[in-house]
Design a protein around this motif. Structure first.
Motif, PDB file in Angstrom:
ATOM      1  N   ASN A   1       0.820  -1.213   0.000  1.00 51.69           N
ATOM      2  CA  ASN A   1       0.000   0.000   0.000  1.00 51.69           C
ATOM      3  C   ASN A   1       0.853   1.261   0.000  1.00 51.69           C
ATOM      4  N   GLU A   2       1.969   1.214   0.711  1.00 45.40           N
ATOM      5  CA  GLU A   2       2.903   2.352   0.683  1.00 45.40           C
ATOM      6  C   GLU A   2       3.399   2.596  -0.747  1.00 45.40           C
ATOM      7  N   LYS A   3       3.751   1.507  -1.415  1.00 45.20           N
ATOM      8  CA  LYS A   3       4.235   1.617  -2.790  1.00 45.20           C
ATOM      9  C   LYS A   3       3.163   2.210  -3.710  1.00 45.20           C
ATOM     10  N   ALA A   4       1.910   1.757  -3.540  1.00 43.18           N
ATOM     11  CA  ALA A   4       0.808   2.264  -4.359  1.00 43.18           C
ATOM     12  C   ALA A   4       0.571   3.746  -4.089  1.00 43.18           C
ATOM     13  N   ALA A   5       0.607   4.136  -2.805  1.00 37.88           N
ATOM     14  CA  ALA A   5       0.374   5.536  -2.455  1.00 37.88           C
ATOM     15  C   ALA A   5       1.479   6.437  -2.995  1.00 37.88           C
ATOM     16  N   LEU A   6       2.733   5.993  -2.884  1.00 33.41           N
ATOM     17  CA  LEU A   6       3.855   6.770  -3.437  1.00 33.41           C
ATOM     18  C   LEU A   6       3.721   6.926  -4.947  1.00 33.41           C
ATOM     19  N   TYR A   7       3.324   5.848  -5.598  1.00 38.75           N
ATOM     20  CA  TYR A   7       3.116   5.874  -7.048  1.00 38.75           C
ATOM     21  C   TYR A   7       2.069   6.925  -7.413  1.00 38.75           C
ATOM     22  N   LEU A   8       0.980   6.960  -6.668  1.00 35.65           N
ATOM     23  CA  LEU A   8      -0.091   7.923  -6.965  1.00 35.65           C
ATOM     24  C   LEU A   8       0.352   9.358  -6.687  1.00 35.65           C
ATOM     25  N   ILE A   9       1.078   9.570  -5.579  1.00 36.18           N
ATOM     26  CA  ILE A   9       1.566  10.920  -5.263  1.00 36.18           C
ATOM     27  C   ILE A   9       2.453  11.450  -6.380  1.00 36.18           C
ATOM     28  N   GLU A  10       3.415  10.620  -6.782  1.00 38.39           N
ATOM     29  CA  GLU A  10       4.437  11.079  -7.740  1.00 38.39           C
ATOM     30  C   GLU A  10       3.943  11.151  -9.174  1.00 38.39           C
ATOM     31  N   ASN A  11       2.980  10.276  -9.520  1.00 39.42           N
ATOM     32  CA  ASN A  11       2.611  10.175 -10.936  1.00 39.42           C
ATOM     33  C   ASN A  11       1.210  10.668 -11.281  1.00 39.42           C
ATOM     34  N   VAL A  12       0.337  10.759 -10.265  1.00 41.17           N
ATOM     35  CA  VAL A  12      -1.060  11.114 -10.550  1.00 41.17           C
ATOM     36  C   VAL A  12      -1.521  12.300  -9.716  1.00 41.17           C
ATOM     37  N   PHE A  13      -1.596  12.133  -8.394  1.00 38.49           N
ATOM     38  CA  PHE A  13      -2.139  13.177  -7.530  1.00 38.49           C
ATOM     39  C   PHE A  13      -1.362  14.489  -7.644  1.00 38.49           C
ATOM     40  N   GLY A  14      -0.043  14.382  -7.746  1.00 35.13           N
ATOM     41  CA  GLY A  14       0.792  15.576  -7.843  1.00 35.13           C
ATOM     42  C   GLY A  14       0.605  16.350  -9.135  1.00 35.13           C
ATOM     43  N   LYS A  15      -0.078  15.736 -10.094  1.00 40.71           N
ATOM     44  CA  LYS A  15      -0.288  16.393 -11.393  1.00 40.71           C
ATOM     45  C   LYS A  15      -1.752  16.799 -11.604  1.00 40.71           C
ATOM     46  N   LEU A  16      -2.558  16.638 -10.563  1.00 41.16           N
ATOM     47  CA  LEU A  16      -3.952  17.052 -10.619  1.00 41.16           C
ATOM     48  C   LEU A  16      -4.131  18.341  -9.816  1.00 41.16           C
ATOM     49  N   SER A  17      -5.190  19.086 -10.137  1.00 42.59           N
ATOM     50  CA  SER A  17      -5.446  20.334  -9.410  1.00 42.59           C
ATOM     51  C   SER A  17      -6.460  20.149  -8.285  1.00 42.59           C
ATOM     52  N   CYS A  18      -7.229  19.048  -8.308  1.00 42.33           N
ATOM     53  CA  CYS A  18      -8.271  18.831  -7.292  1.00 42.33           C
ATOM     54  C   CYS A  18      -7.663  18.285  -6.001  1.00 42.33           C
ATOM     55  N   ARG A  19      -8.461  18.308  -4.928  1.00 40.82           N
ATOM     56  CA  ARG A  19      -8.018  17.740  -3.645  1.00 40.82           C
ATOM     57  C   ARG A  19      -7.824  16.237  -3.766  1.00 40.82           C
ATOM     58  N   CYS A  20      -6.756  15.739  -3.157  1.00 43.04           N
ATOM     59  CA  CYS A  20      -6.485  14.298  -3.141  1.00 43.04           C
ATOM     60  C   CYS A  20      -6.151  13.900  -1.703  1.00 43.04           C
ATOM     61  N   ILE A  21      -6.817  12.876  -1.211  1.00 42.54           N
ATOM     62  CA  ILE A  21      -6.618  12.423   0.167  1.00 42.54           C
ATOM     63  C   ILE A  21      -6.106  10.980   0.163  1.00 42.54           C
ATOM     64  N   ILE A  22      -5.083  10.736   0.978  1.00 41.48           N
ATOM     65  CA  ILE A  22      -4.576   9.385   1.219  1.00 41.48           C
ATOM     66  C   ILE A  22      -4.838   9.094   2.692  1.00 41.48           C
ATOM     67  N   ALA A  23      -5.613   8.037   2.975  1.00 40.33           N
ATOM     68  CA  ALA A  23      -6.016   7.766   4.354  1.00 40.33           C
ATOM     69  C   ALA A  23      -5.707   6.327   4.733  1.00 40.33           C
ATOM     70  N   GLY A  24      -5.247   6.139   5.972  1.00 37.73           N
ATOM     71  CA  GLY A  24      -4.987   4.779   6.423  1.00 37.73           C
ATOM     72  C   GLY A  24      -4.139   4.725   7.670  1.00 37.73           C
ATOM     73  N   MET A  25      -3.904   3.503   8.128  1.00 34.94           N
ATOM     74  CA  MET A  25      -3.185   3.276   9.381  1.00 34.94           C
ATOM     75  C   MET A  25      -1.677   3.407   9.199  1.00 34.94           C
ATOM     76  N   ASN A  26      -1.055   4.097  10.147  1.00 36.48           N
ATOM     77  CA  ASN A  26       0.406   4.143  10.308  1.00 36.48           C
ATOM     78  C   ASN A  26       1.179   4.480   9.031  1.00 36.48           C
ATOM     79  N   PRO A  27       0.911   5.653   8.440  1.00 36.72           N
ATOM     80  CA  PRO A  27       1.683   6.031   7.245  1.00 36.72           C
ATOM     81  C   PRO A  27       3.161   6.233   7.594  1.00 36.72           C
ATOM     82  N   PRO A  28       4.092   5.674   6.825  1.00 33.98           N
ATOM     83  CA  PRO A  28       5.519   5.858   7.097  1.00 33.98           C
ATOM     84  C   PRO A  28       5.966   7.275   6.727  1.00 33.98           C
ATOM     85  N   SER A  29       7.115   7.663   7.246  1.00 35.76           N
ATOM     86  CA  SER A  29       7.629   9.018   7.002  1.00 35.76           C
ATOM     87  C   SER A  29       7.898   9.253   5.516  1.00 35.76           C
TER      88      SER A  29
END
Length: 376
Positions: free
Chosen positions: A221-249
């Motif tokens: 899940n960490e890998k999937a979230a990083l992938y979305l931050i770097e390749n998808v969410f970071g290139k969108l203008s709308c709000r993007c939320i990542i939610a879950g237990m114990n996110p790593p630094s």
């Protein structure tokens, strides 16, 4: 007919707030609702003993899971050997009722000769050697990387013990087909993940954010979230939320440069449900084609538009309810389109038609009960 079932759980299945224990808890509840009296045997691991399990279990027995160096000095998987416990086998031998082993982690006693005349069920929750190999690939720490690859090899060797089960329950059709090829003389059935949703609560309309959710301390899940931050969410203008237990630094640091990305750490179950329900899009990606599809089921029962990559759908039978995108550009394009498309009553009706009864906990609980007690 008196229906009593021993269930061996790899962890305490309460609260039901992440994949594996959600499947276990709501399976217990569904069987309990079918009149099955459950004797639960569970290993303590980072969770507290609780009276809440008395709602669905007649008896609950707790066992200490061994961790550290010593359980690692074995040819067996660390996660299996650490759940070896003399009290467990003694308690299992106190009755002659069927035994459900939840996950390969709990299967140390599956081939024990003292249980040879018992009806044994193995619930597969992942093709474990594939899972641990993938974690090893994603891990940066060299010692942890070595551990995960060794554990993958040990699980690949250990999985042959599943042949001692009279019934194998797979969580996807892909896993079912794999296990049936591996164990041609065994009965293998597809039983989707139990999830706790009794009806579709998705709402019509639209909102202004996209959600990715999952247990963020899990490498996949960490890998999937990083992938979305770097390749998808970071290139969108709308709000993007990542939610879950114990996110790593690493995840928190990756999101910092993007004002449109928020990490919500350790939300209560009710808040996660609210986030899923209110999101305009639930965007889910995975890099493995086996295992539980709980995030997908929750998104379809609770949320609006669901965008996934093809691996998320493998073996689920839910393709027609989702929008599929496999590259960052495809995901960005779909998200920009769906952010302006209200979720309609027709979409809700389509989900109801496909999800019931096959993905209903009540239906699958009755089906499982018949398999165990009527050889149905």
């Amino acid at each position: 007919m008196d229906k009593v079932l021993n269930v061996v759980s790899l962890n305490i299945p309460w609260p039901p707030n992440y994949g594996g224990v959600i499947d276990i808890y709501y399976k217990l509840k569904a069987l309990h609702d079918c009149g099955v009296r459950i004797i639960l045997h569970c290993f303590e691991y980072e969770r507290m003993q609780t009276a809440a399990l008395a709602r669905v279990c007649e008896e609950v027995h707790y066992y200490r899971r061994r961790t550290g160096i010593l359980p690692n000095i074995t040819l067996l998987p660390y996660n299996v050997y650490g759940r070896k416990n003399a009290r467990l086998i003694d308690n299992l031998l106190k009755n002659d009722c069927p035994i459900l082993f939840e996950g390969l982690h709990s299967c140390y006693y599956l081939k024990d000769k003292r249980l040879k005349n018992r009806f044994k069920i193995f619930r597969e929750s992942n093709i474990e050697h594939d899972y641990y190999h993938a974690i090893g690939q994603a891990e940066r720490n060299i010692l942890k990387k070595c551990f995960y690859h060794i554990e993958a090899k040990r699980f690949e060797w250990f999985q042959k013990n599943a042949a001692h089960a009279e019934l194998i329950l797979a969580v996807s059709t892909t896993d079912r087909d794999y296990l049936q090829r591996l164990f041609p003389n065994s009965r293998v059935e597809f039983i989707p993940c139990f999830h706790g949703n009794t009806k579709i609560t998705a709402t019509e309309g639209q909102s202004d954010y996209i959600l990715y959710h999952g247990k963020l301390s899990v490498k996949e899940n960490e890998k999937a979230a990083l992938y979305l931050i770097e390749n998808v969410f970071g290139k969108l203008s709308c709000r993007c939320i990542i939610a879950g237990m114990n996110p790593p630094s690493t995840l928190l640091d990756a999101a910092k440069p993007y004002p449109n990305i928020t990490i919500e750490a350790n939300p209560f179950a009710e808040h996660i449900h609210d986030l899923i329900r209110e999101a305009q899009i639930n965007l889910l990606v995975t890099f493995q084609d086996t295992g539980l599809k709980l995030k997908l089921l929750n998104s379809l029962f609770i949320g609006r538009h669901t965008v996934v990559n093809s691996l998320m759908l493998t073996g689920s039978g839910l393709d027609s309810l989702c929008f599929t995108a496999n590259t960052p550009d495809e995901m960005i394009c779909l998200c920009n389109e769906l952010m302006h498309k209200p979720f309609s009553s027709d979409c809700i009706q389509k989900r109801h038609t496909l999800l019931f009864p096959a993905f209903s906990d009540e239906y699958q609980g009755r089906r499982l009960s018949e398999m165990i007690y009527n050889n149905g």
